[in-house]
Write an enzyme that holds these catalytic residues in place. Sequence first.
Site, PDB file in Angstrom:
ATOM      1  N   CYS A  49       0.894  -1.102  -0.112  1.00 27.82           N
ATOM      2  CA  CYS A  49       0.028  -0.147   0.015  1.00 27.82           C
ATOM      3  C   CYS A  49       0.998   1.109   0.053  1.00 27.82           C
ATOM      4  O   CYS A  49       1.630   1.311   0.951  1.00 27.82           O
ATOM      5  CB  CYS A  49      -0.693  -0.056   1.206  1.00 27.82           C
ATOM      6  SG  CYS A  49      -1.882   1.386   1.361  1.00 27.82           S
ATOM      7  N   CYS A 121      -8.694  -5.243 -10.006  1.00 21.54           N
ATOM      8  CA  CYS A 121      -8.162  -3.943 -10.868  1.00 21.54           C
ATOM      9  C   CYS A 121      -7.890  -2.738  -9.974  1.00 21.54           C
ATOM     10  O   CYS A 121      -8.696  -2.259  -9.650  1.00 21.54           O
ATOM     11  CB  CYS A 121      -9.298  -3.569 -11.843  1.00 21.54           C
ATOM     12  SG  CYS A 121      -8.980  -2.342 -13.250  1.00 21.54           S
TER      13      CYS A 121
END
Length: 134
Positions: A49, A121
């Site tokens: 992240c 995605c």
Amino acid sequence: MTDDHVQLTDEQWRERLTPEQYAVMRGKGTERAFTGAYWDTKEPGVYRCAACRAELFRSDTKYDSGSGWPSFTEPVRPDAVRYESDTAYGMRRTEALCARCDAHLGHVFDDGPAPGGQRYCMNSVSLELQPSSD
Ligand code: FE
């Protein structure tokens, strides 16, 4: 919610993230297809992240979806990503968020490759590739 959940104020996120990261990760925006850093990346490593550095995806689950966004078949661990129903823009989609810091990552679709059939995605700008050292 994980034990090490990261919760910052909007002001703190603005300071921590670039404007592009903020627009996607806190504003739930989407980078333009084929413009991100990782849509065509094949380098081995772990995708973290970009906001909190939590591990999210492994390169060996990345595949070429043709979409122009980095696409994965599954997260590094089931609890690394959490999901919300997203009905914006008249579409019914599943939003994927970082379970640790609630950053918007992208969406999950069920048109991925067998056997799982999932397509994560993702926005490149929400990710940071940590290349394998070997
Ligand atoms: Fe995060």
